[in-house]
Design a protein around this motif. Structure first.
Motif, PDB file in Angstrom:
ATOM      1  N   PRO A 138       0.804  -1.236   0.000  1.00  0.00           N
ATOM      2  CA  PRO A 138       0.000   0.000   0.000  1.00  0.00           C
ATOM      3  C   PRO A 138       0.833   1.281   0.000  1.00  0.00           C
ATOM      4  CG  PRO A 138      -0.881  -1.583   1.576  1.00  0.00           C
ATOM      5  CD  PRO A 138       0.420  -2.137   1.090  1.00  0.00           C
ATOM      6  N   GLU A 139       2.071   1.223   0.479  1.00  0.00           N
ATOM      7  CA  GLU A 139       2.927   2.406   0.462  1.00  0.00           C
ATOM      8  C   GLU A 139       3.324   2.818  -0.959  1.00  0.00           C
ATOM      9  OE1 GLU A 139       6.269   1.689   2.934  1.00  0.00           O
ATOM     10  OE2 GLU A 139       5.097   1.519   4.799  1.00  0.00           O
ATOM     11  N   LEU A 140       3.147   1.911  -1.925  1.00  0.00           N
ATOM     12  CA  LEU A 140       3.493   2.190  -3.317  1.00  0.00           C
ATOM     13  C   LEU A 140       2.243   2.434  -4.156  1.00  0.00           C
ATOM     14  CD1 LEU A 140       6.215  -0.600  -3.790  1.00  0.00           C
ATOM     15  CD2 LEU A 140       6.561   1.798  -3.139  1.00  0.00           C
ATOM     16  N   ALA A 141       1.177   2.906  -3.523  1.00  0.00           N
ATOM     17  CA  ALA A 141      -0.098   3.068  -4.217  1.00  0.00           C
ATOM     18  C   ALA A 141      -0.232   4.393  -4.948  1.00  0.00           C
ATOM     19  CB  ALA A 141      -1.256   2.921  -3.221  1.00  0.00           C
ATOM     20  N   GLY A 142       0.730   5.281  -4.834  1.00  0.00           N
ATOM     21  CA  GLY A 142       0.647   6.580  -5.482  1.00  0.00           C
ATOM     22  C   GLY A 142       0.846   6.496  -6.985  1.00  0.00           C
ATOM     23  N   PRO A 143       0.407   7.532  -7.713  1.00  0.00           N
ATOM     24  CA  PRO A 143       0.539   7.512  -9.184  1.00  0.00           C
ATOM     25  C   PRO A 143       1.986   7.463  -9.673  1.00  0.00           C
ATOM     26  CG  PRO A 143      -0.209   9.667  -8.393  1.00  0.00           C
ATOM     27  CD  PRO A 143      -0.288   8.736  -7.235  1.00  0.00           C
ATOM     28  N   LEU A 144       2.902   8.112  -8.972  1.00  0.00           N
ATOM     29  CA  LEU A 144       4.303   8.089  -9.412  1.00  0.00           C
ATOM     30  C   LEU A 144       4.891   6.689  -9.320  1.00  0.00           C
ATOM     31  CD1 LEU A 144       5.672  11.436  -7.919  1.00  0.00           C
ATOM     32  CD2 LEU A 144       5.006  10.938 -10.284  1.00  0.00           C
TER      33      LEU A 144
END
Length: 202
Positions: free
Chosen positions: A76-82
């Motif tokens: 979940p920590e890598l859920a951002g658009p970037l």
């Protein structure tokens, strides 16, 4: 960050061994991304549908979409658009580069040795394998996520009917303006979308 290395490794293998185009790749893709739990089977079928509707080869499109969503699904920590864009770029490049270099070299080699009995024998063996891989992809997509996502019996039969009707419209020829023709696949897609809206959307 480990998911990115796994994405690169998975799609490098798919790019190297994905003979027969995007549909033949689907069984390899499912094994690589669904079995480890990076994405669900339902999400995979949705991604396949989106990849079919968008311009470009389905294998590359699906790599782009899966690369975008898989990191966030795993961590979940890598859920951002970037983070998703990074995954898209890595997965897309990993699936394209092996094919690019293999085609670049093999086209030159095959052109020089196209009359070779060895080359002809290799392609004679590859053709039925490609047919089998595409058939495997078709059977793989005949699952609950596509035909019966809500567990309703009537939806199962309606979806089977839509699938059978689409096959008949594309495969068989119909009299159109005095001559027999196949219905264009784009028209079939539009009709299927309208049918889905009328049955499920209203």
């Amino acid at each position: 960050m480990e998911i990115y290395l796994k994405l690169i490794w998975a799609y490098l293998k798919i790019g190297i061994f994905g003979f027969g185009g995007g549909y033949a790749m689907l069984s390899l893709v499912e094994h690589a991304v669904v079995d480890p739990g990076w994405i669900s089977e339902t999400m995979f079928t949705d991604i396949v549908a989106i990849s079919q509707m968008t311009p470009g080869p389905i294998g590359i499109n699906s790599a782009t979409y899966i690369g975008f969503v898989a990191p966030g699904e795993v961590n979940p920590e890598l859920a951002g658009p970037l983070w998703g864009i990074l995954g898209s770029v890595l997965a897309t490049m990993a699936v394209v580069l092996p094919s690019f270099f293999l085609v670049l070299y093999s086209s030159h080699f095959i052109r020089r040795h196209q009359e070779s009995g060895v080359i002809k024998a290799v392609f004679s063996g590859l053709r039925p394998v490609v047919v089998g891989l595409i058939a495997s992809a078709a059977i793989m997509l005949m699952n609950n996520a596509n035909f019966n996502p809500n567990g309703e019996t009537w939806q199962l039969w309606v979806n089977i009917a839509i699938s059978a009707a689409a096959f008949c419209l594309v495969y068989f020829k119909f009299p159109i303006r005095g001559e027999k023709k196949n219905i264009h696949p784009i028209l079939v897609i539009i009709l299927a979308g309208l049918a889905g809206y009328l049955i499920y959307g209203l």
